[in-house]
Design a protein around this motif. Structure first.
Motif, PDB file in Angstrom:
ATOM      1  N   GLN A 184      -6.500 -11.764   1.852  1.00  0.00           N
ATOM      2  CA  GLN A 184      -7.372 -12.263   0.796  1.00  0.00           C
ATOM      3  C   GLN A 184      -6.557 -12.351  -0.474  1.00  0.00           C
ATOM      4  O   GLN A 184      -6.221 -11.344  -1.064  1.00  0.00           O
ATOM      5  N   LYS A 186      -3.857  -9.285   7.216  1.00  0.00           N
ATOM      6  CA  LYS A 186      -3.875  -7.932   6.666  1.00  0.00           C
ATOM      7  C   LYS A 186      -5.284  -7.394   6.532  1.00  0.00           C
ATOM      8  O   LYS A 186      -5.465  -6.187   6.330  1.00  0.00           O
ATOM      9  N   ASP A 187      -6.280  -8.286   6.594  1.00  0.00           N
ATOM     10  CA  ASP A 187      -7.621  -7.775   6.301  1.00  0.00           C
ATOM     11  C   ASP A 187      -8.679  -8.418   7.195  1.00  0.00           C
ATOM     12  O   ASP A 187      -9.082  -7.845   8.183  1.00  0.00           O
ATOM     13  N   VAL A 188      -9.109  -9.625   6.855  1.00  0.00           N
ATOM     14  CA  VAL A 188     -10.177 -10.286   7.604  1.00  0.00           C
ATOM     15  C   VAL A 188      -9.570 -11.440   8.408  1.00  0.00           C
ATOM     16  O   VAL A 188      -8.362 -11.678   8.356  1.00  0.00           O
ATOM     17  N   ILE A 189     -10.396 -12.139   9.138  1.00  0.00           N
ATOM     18  CA  ILE A 189      -9.915 -13.300   9.889  1.00  0.00           C
ATOM     19  C   ILE A 189      -9.737 -14.468   8.923  1.00  0.00           C
ATOM     20  O   ILE A 189     -10.640 -14.791   8.139  1.00  0.00           O
ATOM     21  N   VAL A 240      -5.836 -13.029  13.104  1.00  0.00           N
ATOM     22  CA  VAL A 240      -6.737 -11.906  13.336  1.00  0.00           C
ATOM     23  C   VAL A 240      -6.025 -10.605  13.010  1.00  0.00           C
ATOM     24  O   VAL A 240      -4.898 -10.394  13.477  1.00  0.00           O
ATOM     25  N   PRO A 241      -6.632  -9.735  12.205  1.00  0.00           N
ATOM     26  CA  PRO A 241      -5.977  -8.447  11.937  1.00  0.00           C
ATOM     27  C   PRO A 241      -5.863  -7.651  13.223  1.00  0.00           C
ATOM     28  O   PRO A 241      -6.709  -7.724  14.100  1.00  0.00           O
ATOM     29  N   GLU A 252     -10.971 -20.480   7.717  1.00  0.00           N
ATOM     30  CA  GLU A 252     -12.013 -19.562   8.195  1.00  0.00           C
ATOM     31  C   GLU A 252     -12.507 -18.772   7.011  1.00  0.00           C
ATOM     32  O   GLU A 252     -11.707 -18.161   6.283  1.00  0.00           O
ATOM     33  N   LEU A 253     -13.801 -18.805   6.792  1.00  0.00           N
ATOM     34  CA  LEU A 253     -14.389 -18.123   5.638  1.00  0.00           C
ATOM     35  C   LEU A 253     -13.867 -16.692   5.552  1.00  0.00           C
ATOM     36  O   LEU A 253     -14.006 -15.904   6.483  1.00  0.00           O
ATOM     37  N   CYS A 254     -13.257 -16.365   4.405  1.00  0.00           N
ATOM     38  CA  CYS A 254     -12.584 -15.079   4.316  1.00  0.00           C
ATOM     39  C   CYS A 254     -12.954 -14.306   3.056  1.00  0.00           C
ATOM     40  O   CYS A 254     -12.311 -13.310   2.717  1.00  0.00           O
ATOM     41  N   GLY A 255     -13.995 -14.758   2.357  1.00  0.00           N
ATOM     42  CA  GLY A 255     -14.401 -14.031   1.158  1.00  0.00           C
ATOM     43  C   GLY A 255     -14.535 -14.981  -0.025  1.00  0.00           C
ATOM     44  O   GLY A 255     -14.467 -16.211   0.128  1.00  0.00           O
TER      45      GLY A 255
END
Lengths: 570, 223, 191
Positions: B109, B150-153, B168-169, B191-194
């Motif tokens: 992110q 490192k965090d989300v997809i 993918v983490p 891919e929606l990541c925040g």
């Protein structure tokens, strides 16, 4: 075999007060109207979300008129809630709960559902789910913002989205919604199995009933794994478990499998009732039997089975083993076969029909045309190599709006205009209905055909500002056109809203059978009283005996004894 | 209006586009056939006074043939779509051709971190270099990208290469590509990541051999 | 109002039974999803055996026995209600309730022991599944006990006879809860 669970209200004639008649009613017709009302109210909310999303896309970082600035995290919440609301709080309550509840007892010749109190409970659980979902907008951190698909880890840890209680309430609302529809499903299936009128064999049931039943079975068998998945997601969020978090030994992709194992069958849960409505309407307004009644039923059941083995076509590029892609591509393309059968059968029904174009028929034919387009773009998405490119672009968004909008809105409106006289005892205004149809049809295509092009140029889903990308900047004129068309599409629905109120307030009562249709609900009053039929109907034939050589008229009701029809010919 | 697709600069991009167009021609024919038939029928069979509809139930094999024969054609065409599709899928996702260059790409992110192994060709050594959002490769060479998060997809999307792969983490996923034309190409996240998903973007700089040498010398002067 | 005439357009299965079967058909995929997830993740990764060694096999075995016995007692309750024997019906329903409560008590003992030893839901992937699956199952056991309790009270009042189908439906649900445990036990308690 008497049904031991007899509702005392069915055999007593006491007058119920306001609350028991209109609010806490066990009458399937009232419950259906309640679901319809709540579903349409949610449609307005979903539409308003569309408005602000589309404005943001067309004119990024400007104030949305009537709303204000939309921060990127708020945009994500709007996108998420738009999808969640439309699928679970508009499509399901209207197509399944409203039409299923209203039509099943009437069309099978029963007095009510098998479990009227369970039915009432199912609505109030749904209403509670609605309150929970609505409240999620107003908690600190805002509403869920991880997409209607809610992929972890984004959805599993509050700090990834900044959304805390909003996401938990989202999960709770969905759980309640699922419980509500599971209760409904038990009712639909038990009622149809056990409470059909004499002579109403399974193969004399109207196709909409078959569609509602198949949808109910699909839903009931597919939602379990998602409930399991949602429990796990809630536990990750609240109890610190690590089902989906790799740092704790969990697996993010697990959610995707659980979600889509339900998610794909779910789209057929939404589609089938829409197709059922189309079938009822075109036979009535074409004055012709449906072409291939049993073929359609068997194809639908096969499609229902197949719907359970295609799910990972949503996950081609997810990181799952690439060797799974071709098997799922194959099953996905196979499922086009039973649907092709149904579509060709519907077209064959139109051949040599005798067609008039009241508003329900316009919407039914519109639904058919729109669905074909959506089904064809599905073939692109189902091909794994093409999906490498189009996955998570607006091409997918355009595809599913074609398929879903056709079933939910074109099909739903066809059904509302068609059964409004039976539900409310009034006819809807034809002129307003036609205006509503043409505006909706033209504008819907104006919104979503360009959207395919936007997607093919690579525009990703769920981004708030296309201007942040050089390769998307040239698409702004198209995006603005789409927004403009969408706004006019939304405004056009006012014609429907006006029509509803105008018609409800109208003084002229609707006849029993204004469309001269064969199915049993048209032999009851408009609207039917508590208990539906003065005497239990007896069924002599199937539902589609239009233009039958055995009848003088071009229709022959299911419960019309043959003797009378023959005598009428003398 | 320009082409439907962004410029393709990938060795396998043409194959992807080829399947698209193959499906397009087939579905366009079906589109005009079915929609055309519907339009024709609803006009041709408008209600005429004194004329009843034909009482055809479609329950004999002869009648149902009108449905089943087109369906068989659909099924056969489906088969070919998947046959050709399988070949292209195998080429892109089913194999890893020998790589001329390996780069690690980590999504987080809200940007891409690219790690280069440096002249020694090994990761985890002193000459590794990490750049934010800049992926430099030479044209005409097979590049492998080892993808993780490192965090989300997130999703590593190169529209001009017709490449997309979710990151993918907890996993390392390897993708490959070969660029055919020098230039700068965007690498949006798909891919929606925040809240920073919109705007998460990288740049692929595909260099001519000479420019690539120059870039290498610039980054690793004591090579 | 119409009289409810017997018809040929119905299945021969009473609605309460039909409805219960459809309900169970929808519940099975819930646990199926959890179990499948557990199996897939466990097969895919290591380190689970260590965690499993900390569950109490003996207590799990006792619980299995309790549930199996309670499935038998509810069948006997159904036989008793069909024989129109309210005392026996009440006795067996009461036993079923007690055995179910015993299951929950032992589960509570297991949980508190595990928690005091530091094994909480967030202690790792095995524990996430252990608490998730047994917890959801325990909630279903509680629901079943509540239903059985209501039936027991109705039986004691002598008014259960005309609703014998309710005992059958409750029995079906209770068997389902039992069968789920039959799957959970080896998955969670046997290394």
């Amino acid at each position: 075999m008497t049904d031991a669970a007899v509702d005392p209200e069915r055999t007593h004639h006491h007058k119920l007060g306001f609350w028991r008649t209109y609010v806490f009613s066990t009458d399937h017709k009232t419950i259906a109207r309640q679901y319809l009302t709540l579903g349409l109210l949610w449609a307005i909310v979903g539409g308003l979300l569309t408005y602000s999303m589309r404005w943001q896309l067309a004119y990024p970082e400007t104030e949305v008129p009537g709303w204000g600035f939309i921060a990127p995290d708020v945009y994500n919440a709007l996108v998420t809630m738009h999808g969640t609301i439309m699928v679970f709080f508009v499509a399901m309550p209207i197509l399944l709960a409203a039409f299923g509840n209203f039509l099943i007892p009437l069309m099978i010749g029963a007095q009510d559902m098998a479990f009227p109190r369970l039915n009432m409970l199912s609505f109030w659980v749904f209403a509670t789910a609605s309150v929970v979902l609505l409240s999620s907008f107003f908690v600190p951190g805002g509403a869920a913002a991880a997409g209607w698909t809610g992929y972890p880890p984004l959805s599993a840890k509050a700090e990834y989205t900044g959304v805390g209680w909003g996401m938990n309430l989202w999960l709770l609302a969905l759980a309640l919604e699922f419980a509500s529809f599971l209760m409904g499903g038990v009712n639909f299936l038990t009622t149809t199995m056990n409470m059909r009128a004499p002579g109403m064999t399974f193969f004399r049931l109207p196709l909409i009933i078959w569609m509602e039943l198949t949808a109910a079975v699909i839903f009931m068998l597919s939602v379990g794994p998602l409930i399991a998945g949602a429990v796990m997601l809630l536990m990750d969020r609240i109890l610190g478990t690590t089902f989906y978090l790799p740092e704790g030994g969990g697996e993010p992709l697990l959610w995707q499998h659980l979600f889509w194992f339900f998610g794909h069958p779910e789209v057929y849960v939404l589609l089938l009732p829409g197709l059922g409505i189309v079938l009822e309407v075109i036979t009535v307004f074409g004055r012709k039997p449906v072409f291939g009644y049993r073929t359609i039923i068997y194809s639908t059941i096969v499609a229902g089975f197949l719907s359970f083995i295609v799910w990972a076509h949503h996950q081609f590029v997810s990181g799952m083993d690439p060797r799974l892609a071709m098997p799922f591509s194959i099953t996905t393309i196979i499922i086009s076969v039973p649907f092709a059968i149904v579509i060709f059968a519907i077209i064959a029904t139109l051949w040599r029909a005798s067609i008039t174009f009241a508003t329900p028929m316009l919407f039914a034919v519109g639904a058919l045309g729109v669905f074909i387009f959506g089904g064809l773009t599905g073939i692109f998405n189902g091909s794994a190599p093409v999906d490498i490119y189009v996955h998570d672009t607006y091409f997918v968004v355009a595809h599913f709006h074609y398929t879903l909008f056709s079933a939910v809105f074109f099909g739903g409106f066809a059904g509302i205009y068609f059964w409004f006289p039976k539900m409310f005892g009034r006819m809807m205004n034809e002129a307003l209905g036609k205006i509503h149809f043409w505006f909706t049809f033209i504008l819907f295509n104006s919104v979503f055909i360009p959207m395919h092009l936007v997607g093919l140029r690579g525009m990703m889903r769920r981004i708030a500002n296309p201007m942040q990308y050089e390769f998307l900047k040239p698409l702004q004129p198209l995006n603005q056109f789409i927004t403009l068309a969408a706004i006019v599409l939304l405004l056009s629905q006012i014609a429907f809203v006006i029509n509803v109120f105008w018609s409800l307030a109208g003084r002229k009562a609707a006849e029993r059978n204004p469309w001269q249709a064969n199915t049993l609900e048209w032999s009851a009053e408009s609207p039917p009283p508590h208990g539906n039929f003065a005497t239990t109907p007896v069924v002599y034939r199937g539902p589609y005996e239009y233009s039958s050589p055995e009848a003088a008229d071009d229709w022959l009701a299911q419960n019309q004894p043959l003797v009378t029809a023959k005598a009428a010919r003398q | 209006m320009q082409s439907w697709f962004p410029e393709n600069v990938s060795t396998y991009g043409g194959d992807v586009d080829g399947i698209f167009w193959f499906i397009f021609y087939i579905t366009t024919v079906w589109f005009f056939l079915t929609e055309g038939l519907i339009l024709y029928f609803i006009f041709r069979y408008r209600r005429k006074p004194g004329q009843k509809a034909a009482y055809v139930r479609g329950d004999t094999l002869g009648q149902l043939a009108w449905v089943f024969v087109p369906v068989v054609i659909v099924a056969v065409l489906d088969f070919f779509i998947d046959l050709h599709g399988a070949e292209v899928w195998a080429k892109i996702k089913g194999q890893l051709p020998p790589a001329d260059l390996v780069v690690r790409a980590t999504g987080k992110q809200f940007n891409w971190e690219f790690t280069y192994p440096g002249p020694d060709g090994k990761f985890g050594t002193a000459d590794d270099l990490q750049l934010d959002n800049e992926l430099h490769v030479p044209v005409g060479k097979v590049v492998r990208v080892v993808l993780t998060s490192k965090d989300v997809i997130h999703s590593f999307f190169l529209p001009n290469l017709r490449l997309k792969q979710d990151v993918v983490p907890g996993r390392e996923i390897t993708a490959w590509f070969e660029v055919t034309k020098p230039g700068h190409y965007e690498i949006p996240c798909a891919e929606l990541c925040g809240f920073g998903h919109s705007g998460m973007n990288g740049v692929l700089s595909a260099h001519t051999p000479e420019d690539y040498e120059r870039w290498l010398k610039d980054k690793w002067p004591e090579k | 109002m119409t009289t409810h005439t017997a018809t040929a357009s119905q299945t021969a299965i009473p609605s309460a039974k039909t409805g219960t079967w459809w309900f169970l058909a929808s519940e099975i995929p819930v646990f199926g999803g959890l179990i499948a997830s557990y199996v897939v993740l466990r097969l895919g990764g290591g380190g689970w055996a260590e965690a499993v060694s900390h569950v109490n096999f003996s207590l799990g075995l006792v619980n299995t026995f309790l549930l199996l016995t309670s499935s038998m007692t509810i069948v006997m309750a159904f036989a008793a209600v069909q024989d129109n024997n309210p005392q026996r019906t009440g006795a067996f329903l009461g036993l079923t309730v007690l055995l179910g409560l015993g299951f929950l008590v032992i589960k509570a003992i297991e949980y508190s022991t595990e928690i005091t030893h530091g094994f909480v839901p967030s202690s790792g992937i095995f524990w996430s599944f252990y608490y998730g699956m047994t917890g959801l199952h325990a909630l279903h056991v509680l629901a079943g006990i509540s239903v059985n309790l209501v039936l027991w009270v109705t039986a004691l009042r002598g008014s259960l006879a005309q609703h014998s189908y309710r005992v059958e439906a409750a029995g079906l649900y209770w068997h389902f809860v039992d069968i789920i445990w039959i799957f959970l036990f080896p998955l969670l308690y046997l290394t």
